[in-house]
Design an enzyme around this catalytic site. Sequence first.
Site, PDB file in Angstrom:
ATOM      1  N   CYS A 143       0.835  -1.198   0.000  1.00  0.00           N
ATOM      2  CA  CYS A 143       0.000   0.000   0.000  1.00  0.00           C
ATOM      3  C   CYS A 143       0.872   1.251   0.000  1.00  0.00           C
ATOM      4  CB  CYS A 143      -0.919  -0.016   1.213  1.00  0.00           C
ATOM      5  SG  CYS A 143      -2.145   1.317   1.237  1.00  0.00           S
ATOM      6  N   CYS A 144       1.919   1.267   0.821  1.00  0.00           N
ATOM      7  CA  CYS A 144       2.842   2.407   0.851  1.00  0.00           C
ATOM      8  C   CYS A 144       3.532   2.590  -0.495  1.00  0.00           C
ATOM      9  CB  CYS A 144       3.888   2.212   1.946  1.00  0.00           C
ATOM     10  SG  CYS A 144       3.276   2.397   3.638  1.00  0.00           S
ATOM     11  N   CYS A 226      -0.669   8.742   6.892  1.00  0.00           N
ATOM     12  CA  CYS A 226      -2.016   8.443   6.428  1.00  0.00           C
ATOM     13  C   CYS A 226      -2.965   8.162   7.598  1.00  0.00           C
ATOM     14  CB  CYS A 226      -1.992   7.229   5.501  1.00  0.00           C
ATOM     15  SG  CYS A 226      -1.197   7.518   3.909  1.00  0.00           S
ATOM     16  N   CYS A 229      -3.374   4.969   9.509  1.00  0.00           N
ATOM     17  CA  CYS A 229      -2.066   4.367   9.788  1.00  0.00           C
ATOM     18  C   CYS A 229      -1.236   5.187  10.771  1.00  0.00           C
ATOM     19  CB  CYS A 229      -1.301   4.169   8.493  1.00  0.00           C
ATOM     20  SG  CYS A 229      -2.079   2.989   7.366  1.00  0.00           S
ATOM     21  N   CYS A 254       8.107   3.917   5.592  1.00  0.00           N
ATOM     22  CA  CYS A 254       7.134   3.554   4.567  1.00  0.00           C
ATOM     23  C   CYS A 254       7.791   3.084   3.282  1.00  0.00           C
ATOM     24  CB  CYS A 254       6.227   4.742   4.258  1.00  0.00           C
ATOM     25  SG  CYS A 254       7.111   6.166   3.596  1.00  0.00           S
TER      26      CYS A 254
END
EC number: 1.8.4.10
Length: 276
Positions: A143-144, A226, A229, A254
């Site tokens: 996702c990062c 985010c 997160c 990240c």
Amino acid sequence: MSADLLNPPGLSGQITASDAPAAGTPLERRAQALNEAFGAADVAARLAGAAAAAHGRLVFTTSFGLEDQVLTHFIIDAGLPVEIVTLDTDRLFPEVHALWKETEAHFGVRILPFYPRHDAVEGFVGRHGLDGFYTSREARKACCDIRKVEPLGRALAGADIWITGLRADQSAARGGVRFAEAEAARGLIKLSPLLDWSRDRTLAFAKANGVPLNPLHEKGFVSIGCQPCTRAIRPGEPERAGRWWWEEDAAKECGLHVGPDGKLTRAKPASLGAGA
């Protein structure tokens, strides 16, 4: 290496061509020259020296955190030819978007956004679910990669110098950061002008100079990424403990500042000198 690189006109802390070792790649030699000339200088001189030594575009990536807001102040105050960009992951806190607008109005600058590829986001959510980053470390890193690392690559494409808000005391993993580091994979010089500033010093400077800050800082959000997160940190926790808070790994990164091996990228001391 040219004498102009080592001795930008009108700046203190210069070194001569004879002082620079011949070893290392051209990128490493340039980073070493910047460290030797400006590693012990103040932030304004570091930024001005980098601008004078640049072979091309200077790009500053801001996430609107404390350090980035202070660097924005220095860059705008000096009128430096630096492109200010940000990575909008599509999962930022509302307070970040509000500060983005406030920052542009305060400094009279336009900050260029880079967004994740919509097809990559759609594919990730389709495979893992909306909050699929919780399922595994690999999913979180994927996702990062989609939301931050790939857009960063586009933001830095063709850049010569990348300016960041890294501080050495933010985490143990960042303790070896130098002012200037050679990023061979990206083919550029990475700068951390605030590397030797403490958080308290950075905050005091921001308040004394009327720099706009994120109100989440007052609620314990020290390092803001985010949503969801990022969480506020508890008393005694390190600054980056609030990032990916469900993971046990102490090195919370990240991928923006790490290499292919997953470790924080930094130049070898023998190649880049002592720095700051």
